[in-house]
Design a protein around this motif. Sequence first.
Motif, PDB file in Angstrom:
ATOM      1  N   LYS A 160       0.849  -1.523   0.049  1.00  0.00           N
ATOM      2  CA  LYS A 160       0.096  -0.045   0.207  1.00  0.00           C
ATOM      3  C   LYS A 160       0.778   1.349  -0.135  1.00  0.00           C
ATOM      4  O   LYS A 160       0.634   2.062  -0.779  1.00  0.00           O
ATOM      5  N   LYS A 161       2.026   1.233   0.459  1.00  0.00           N
ATOM      6  CA  LYS A 161       2.838   2.580   1.126  1.00  0.00           C
ATOM      7  C   LYS A 161       3.567   2.866  -0.266  1.00  0.00           C
ATOM      8  O   LYS A 161       3.806   3.987  -0.634  1.00  0.00           O
ATOM      9  N   TYR A 162       3.404   1.940  -1.364  1.00  0.00           N
ATOM     10  CA  TYR A 162       3.943   2.317  -2.869  1.00  0.00           C
ATOM     11  C   TYR A 162       2.874   2.438  -3.847  1.00  0.00           C
ATOM     12  O   TYR A 162       3.278   3.062  -4.995  1.00  0.00           O
ATOM     13  N   LEU A 163       1.814   2.909  -3.201  1.00  0.00           N
ATOM     14  CA  LEU A 163       0.330   3.541  -4.065  1.00  0.00           C
ATOM     15  C   LEU A 163       0.047   4.916  -3.682  1.00  0.00           C
ATOM     16  O   LEU A 163      -0.014   5.113  -2.644  1.00  0.00           O
ATOM     17  N   ASP A 164      -0.050   5.848  -4.753  1.00  0.00           N
ATOM     18  CA  ASP A 164      -0.204   7.067  -4.320  1.00  0.00           C
ATOM     19  C   ASP A 164      -1.115   7.614  -5.535  1.00  0.00           C
ATOM     20  O   ASP A 164      -0.350   8.010  -6.680  1.00  0.00           O
ATOM     21  N   PRO A 165      -2.309   7.564  -5.320  1.00  0.00           N
ATOM     22  CA  PRO A 165      -3.101   7.492  -4.228  1.00  0.00           C
ATOM     23  C   PRO A 165      -3.474   5.989  -4.100  1.00  0.00           C
ATOM     24  O   PRO A 165      -2.850   5.183  -4.901  1.00  0.00           O
ATOM     25  N   CYS A 166      -3.868   5.201  -2.974  1.00  0.00           N
ATOM     26  CA  CYS A 166      -4.114   3.860  -2.946  1.00  0.00           C
ATOM     27  C   CYS A 166      -5.265   3.483  -3.431  1.00  0.00           C
ATOM     28  O   CYS A 166      -6.324   3.630  -2.750  1.00  0.00           O
ATOM     29  N   THR A 167      -5.247   3.206  -4.750  1.00  0.00           N
ATOM     30  CA  THR A 167      -6.313   2.853  -5.457  1.00  0.00           C
ATOM     31  C   THR A 167      -5.958   1.412  -6.531  1.00  0.00           C
ATOM     32  O   THR A 167      -4.862   1.006  -6.546  1.00  0.00           O
ATOM     33  N   PHE A 168      -7.117   0.812  -6.790  1.00  0.00           N
ATOM     34  CA  PHE A 168      -6.909  -0.458  -7.655  1.00  0.00           C
ATOM     35  C   PHE A 168      -6.305  -0.076  -8.763  1.00  0.00           C
ATOM     36  O   PHE A 168      -5.505  -0.813  -9.494  1.00  0.00           O
ATOM     37  N   GLU A 169      -6.258   1.106  -9.428  1.00  0.00           N
ATOM     38  CA  GLU A 169      -5.714   1.763 -10.520  1.00  0.00           C
ATOM     39  C   GLU A 169      -4.175   1.575 -10.353  1.00  0.00           C
ATOM     40  O   GLU A 169      -3.498   1.099 -11.226  1.00  0.00           O
ATOM     41  N   GLU A 170      -3.814   2.193  -9.197  1.00  0.00           N
ATOM     42  CA  GLU A 170      -2.419   2.423  -8.768  1.00  0.00           C
ATOM     43  C   GLU A 170      -1.920   1.036  -8.501  1.00  0.00           C
ATOM     44  O   GLU A 170      -0.624   0.695  -9.068  1.00  0.00           O
ATOM     45  N   GLU A 171      -2.700  -0.105  -8.036  1.00  0.00           N
ATOM     46  CA  GLU A 171      -2.410  -1.473  -7.826  1.00  0.00           C
ATOM     47  C   GLU A 171      -1.996  -1.942  -9.130  1.00  0.00           C
ATOM     48  O   GLU A 171      -0.912  -2.727  -9.308  1.00  0.00           O
ATOM     49  N   GLN A 172      -2.613  -1.709 -10.283  1.00  0.00           N
ATOM     50  CA  GLN A 172      -2.447  -2.237 -11.430  1.00  0.00           C
ATOM     51  C   GLN A 172      -1.060  -1.647 -12.267  1.00  0.00           C
ATOM     52  O   GLN A 172      -0.411  -2.326 -12.775  1.00  0.00           O
ATOM     53  N   LEU A 173      -1.014  -0.469 -12.010  1.00  0.00           N
ATOM     54  CA  LEU A 173       0.015   0.253 -12.606  1.00  0.00           C
ATOM     55  C   LEU A 173       1.566  -0.502 -11.713  1.00  0.00           C
ATOM     56  O   LEU A 173       2.657  -0.598 -12.504  1.00  0.00           O
TER      57      LEU A 173
END
Length: 483
Positions: free
Chosen positions: A416-429
């Motif tokens: 989670k700390k590597y996602l900014d913002p913490c979204t599923f879109e950022e998770e996919q990226l």
Amino acid sequence: MSQLVNLLQSKATSSLELQLPHLSLDSRHDVGGGRQVPPSRQPNQPSYQQSDLEAAFVSHDLSNRGIDISALYRSHFQDYVTHQGDQYHEGKNILGFINLGISENRLCADLMTERLSQRDMNYIDEALLRYSDWRGQAFLREEVARFLTYYCKAPTQLDPENVIVLNSCLSVFLALSMVLCDPGEALLTPTPFHAGFTFTSHMYAKVELIHVHLDSEITEVTTQPFQLTVDKLEKALHEARLKGKKIKGLVLSNPHNPLGDIYSRDSLKEYLEFAKRYNLHVIIDEIYMLTVFDESVTFHSVLSIKSLPDPSRTHVIWGTSKCFGLSGICFGALYSHNKEVVSAMHAFGVLHSISGIIQYKLCRLLRDREWIDKVYLLANRYRLQAAHRYITNKLKALKVPFLSRGSGLCVWISLKKYLDPCTFEEEQLLYHRFLRNKLILSPGKSYMCKEPGWFRLTFANKPSHLKVAMHRFHQALDDQKQE
């Protein structure tokens, strides 16, 4: 066209064990050719471009159902096929992909290869070359019953007549869901969960899975992350019924995939009592039962319970792919006390049976209790411990939170700390970033996790592969931090 678009959107994260998110056309080529990751999309924007959807419909031969199936397959497995053609190999392809996203046990292939090469395995009889009992050969069903009696610690000898053998645990699940549910009916499923259930239930049974969302927050009621409670089951059931859903059963996995949780005997009884109160079937997947490597943890099979609350509605699935590393020998077994269910399941052997020769080899393997206990399980436990220790030490050094449960082949980690913002879109990226570093992990959305930022990392791999994989993992996270 709108039907397919809705299908791809609603089922965008379901897959089998690889559980890859869906990439755009450009990013799909990136898997093999290093092209740039596409710009961020809106969370609900389908990842397929219009031309790709149109291409799926350019067919004069496929039915509408065939078109949907073709598109569903492409959306789930095209990336997997690409990765299969570019696998890491220490001598032949050091720049290939290392797959820590698929739950395979690769730690004891040497032992299993040696055992399956011994003379007692090399037997051919005319009867093995013919059509046989669709339930599975009698000798294999008898051995499965003995095996489960022993390793599940059943209070009495299990009955071979209650065993059905098919060509995978997912085949068993799809068959069960079809004989227990009519199209449009539903099963309760705690999430995160093995997304192969979603693919199978949609592809064949047309049965809906109602998610019982678990979260990582610890409260006065939940004493550990992602804890399943009867209150959560009650709430999900009540909300589903208010929406007009007809719930026919509850799906559980023990040990859990992907969390690695092992249910206590008391918890198991509570879940079974809940199901009985509402006349629900319980399908419990115990495929990971012999992967417990923490000696302080005890696995309790549902078959070990002396007085099941509702035995006729309790159905157990088990197979050899995880415990024995035999994912390439497709085998799954059902044990059910319900004679009507077992009888209905016979029909699926016509399409999902196993060859007679493979059934013979499996019978010989399961019968060799001395080798299993004194050689294989000891070595497998030791190697799982060592691989888990290596991976978790690396995660600790990187300050990456994870769940440590002492069973299974995987670790559930929080990025989670590597996602900014913490979204599923950022998770996919972030998933794409791992791809660019030739590393495959499984993102939490594939398991219907309600919180973005969780990934499943498989540690049951060769030490040399894990070393390279964790170097790539570290590099990807460093790149992520710098942007």
